[in-house]
Design a protein around this motif. Sequence first.
Motif, PDB file in Angstrom:
ATOM      1  N   ASP A  95      59.294  46.128 139.438  1.00 43.43           N
ATOM      2  CA  ASP A  95      58.870  47.184 138.512  1.00 43.43           C
ATOM      3  C   ASP A  95      58.344  46.602 137.206  1.00 43.43           C
ATOM      4  O   ASP A  95      57.387  47.125 136.615  1.00 43.43           O
ATOM      5  CB  ASP A  95      60.035  48.129 138.219  1.00 43.43           C
ATOM      6  N   ALA A  96      58.962  45.517 136.755  1.00 41.21           N
ATOM      7  CA  ALA A  96      58.573  44.933 135.474  1.00 41.21           C
ATOM      8  C   ALA A  96      57.309  44.087 135.574  1.00 41.21           C
ATOM      9  O   ALA A  96      56.532  43.991 134.608  1.00 41.21           O
ATOM     10  CB  ALA A  96      59.724  44.092 134.922  1.00 41.21           C
ATOM     11  N   ILE A  97      57.075  43.459 136.720  1.00 40.44           N
ATOM     12  CA  ILE A  97      55.959  42.520 136.806  1.00 40.44           C
ATOM     13  C   ILE A  97      54.641  43.176 137.210  1.00 40.44           C
ATOM     14  O   ILE A  97      53.566  42.666 136.877  1.00 40.44           O
ATOM     15  CB  ILE A  97      56.293  41.359 137.774  1.00 40.44           C
ATOM     16  N   MET A  98      54.694  44.316 137.895  1.00 41.73           N
ATOM     17  CA  MET A  98      53.445  44.910 138.364  1.00 41.73           C
ATOM     18  C   MET A  98      52.482  45.282 137.235  1.00 41.73           C
ATOM     19  O   MET A  98      51.276  45.037 137.350  1.00 41.73           O
ATOM     20  CB  MET A  98      53.737  46.120 139.258  1.00 41.73           C
ATOM     21  N   PRO A  99      52.954  45.849 136.124  1.00 42.56           N
ATOM     22  CA  PRO A  99      52.012  46.092 135.011  1.00 42.56           C
ATOM     23  C   PRO A  99      51.389  44.802 134.477  1.00 42.56           C
ATOM     24  O   PRO A  99      50.243  44.811 134.019  1.00 42.56           O
ATOM     25  CB  PRO A  99      52.887  46.768 133.950  1.00 42.56           C
ATOM     26  N   LEU A 100      52.117  43.691 134.550  1.00 43.09           N
ATOM     27  CA  LEU A 100      51.585  42.417 134.083  1.00 43.09           C
ATOM     28  C   LEU A 100      50.519  41.889 135.047  1.00 43.09           C
ATOM     29  O   LEU A 100      49.508  41.328 134.616  1.00 43.09           O
ATOM     30  CB  LEU A 100      52.711  41.392 133.938  1.00 43.09           C
ATOM     31  N   VAL A 101      50.745  42.088 136.342  1.00 42.24           N
ATOM     32  CA  VAL A 101      49.734  41.702 137.328  1.00 42.24           C
ATOM     33  C   VAL A 101      48.453  42.505 137.107  1.00 42.24           C
ATOM     34  O   VAL A 101      47.342  41.954 137.143  1.00 42.24           O
ATOM     35  CB  VAL A 101      50.272  41.903 138.760  1.00 42.24           C
ATOM     36  N   GLU A 102      48.597  43.792 136.868  1.00 42.26           N
ATOM     37  CA  GLU A 102      47.425  44.632 136.609  1.00 42.26           C
ATOM     38  C   GLU A 102      46.685  44.185 135.356  1.00 42.26           C
ATOM     39  O   GLU A 102      45.442  44.144 135.325  1.00 42.26           O
ATOM     40  CB  GLU A 102      47.865  46.088 136.495  1.00 42.26           C
TER      41      GLU A 102
END
Length: 338
Positions: A95-102
Amino acid sequence: ESDQATVFPSYVLGLSHPLPSVCNAMARLVISFRGHSAGLQLTRSHCRDLASLSGDRCRQLSDAERSEHVAEAKRDGFTLLRDFIPRHKIEAISDAIMPLVEKRMERGAAERGANRWYVTPPFRKPFADETIFSDPGLLHIVEQLVGEDLVMCQWASDTPVKGSEYQEIHRDTAPLFEADPTWTSEPPMYQLGVNFPLCDVTTLEKGPLEVSRGTHRLNLEDSERMKAKNNVTLEPVFMKRGDIMIRDVRGLHRGTPNSSDEPRVMVVIGYSRKWLRRPEVSVRIPESVWNSLGPISQQLLRFEPVLPDEDVGEYTGVESYDSKALKQASGKSFKDVD
């Protein structure tokens, strides 16, 4: 305080003892971190703090399991620990890393290949979870492979998305020494990657890692000859959420295309022998996080920079690393992108 024996690696305790007996004896640990020596009194309160994590820790391994994983890693170049990390921890990291990947996809360039994104998140919770990277069972195995007083030097992720391609077959580190025709094999392990996926990777469509067993023992010249002759036998590594893979990064491997609609995030935590410095990777530790870590974690991270919290900041989507060192270490898996 507990009848359960928890064994820490010998570089922490000097030699392996059941934790309760150490606590009852009020053993004094002497550890060295950040260039200084400090004494730590392991009291009953410390034992209670550790015991309070029991329901939130990774799966505990028996002595037989640990020995089996060490032998397997030495033989094949990798080993798999199934159902090791609790699912809720995997979900929190995802949940925390997906916005960073985007954000990385919006701002950065895909140096690892088409639609394959490398992300180094700020070293805070849920990424800076010492119940994972300092887990006693994990560290016991890692220590048997790269020696006492090892260091942790990396926390990052690799994410192929739809439209990604096969990487070239490669290893993730350059040789320790210049080529010598009298050497027929590699030295013992000195650098490990601990990988775990944030989604189930149980089909070819999800882009599993492909590895070649036993190639960690080949020197660079023999590895290159195998590749030139198209003589590398690869197999996909299927993993579910909670599984981890411990691998010698010299082993030949490649990333494969993810043709599904779900990004396949694979975390990598790097461990090395105590004398090895890897300029292509780093863990930038916020001061508040450093102060919250236990002595085992501080010992592992003793050579990584500790910075004021405001200097670490939020993830911008732009990676900063030594590109020359990265290309040398990762072979042709790293591309120059304008």
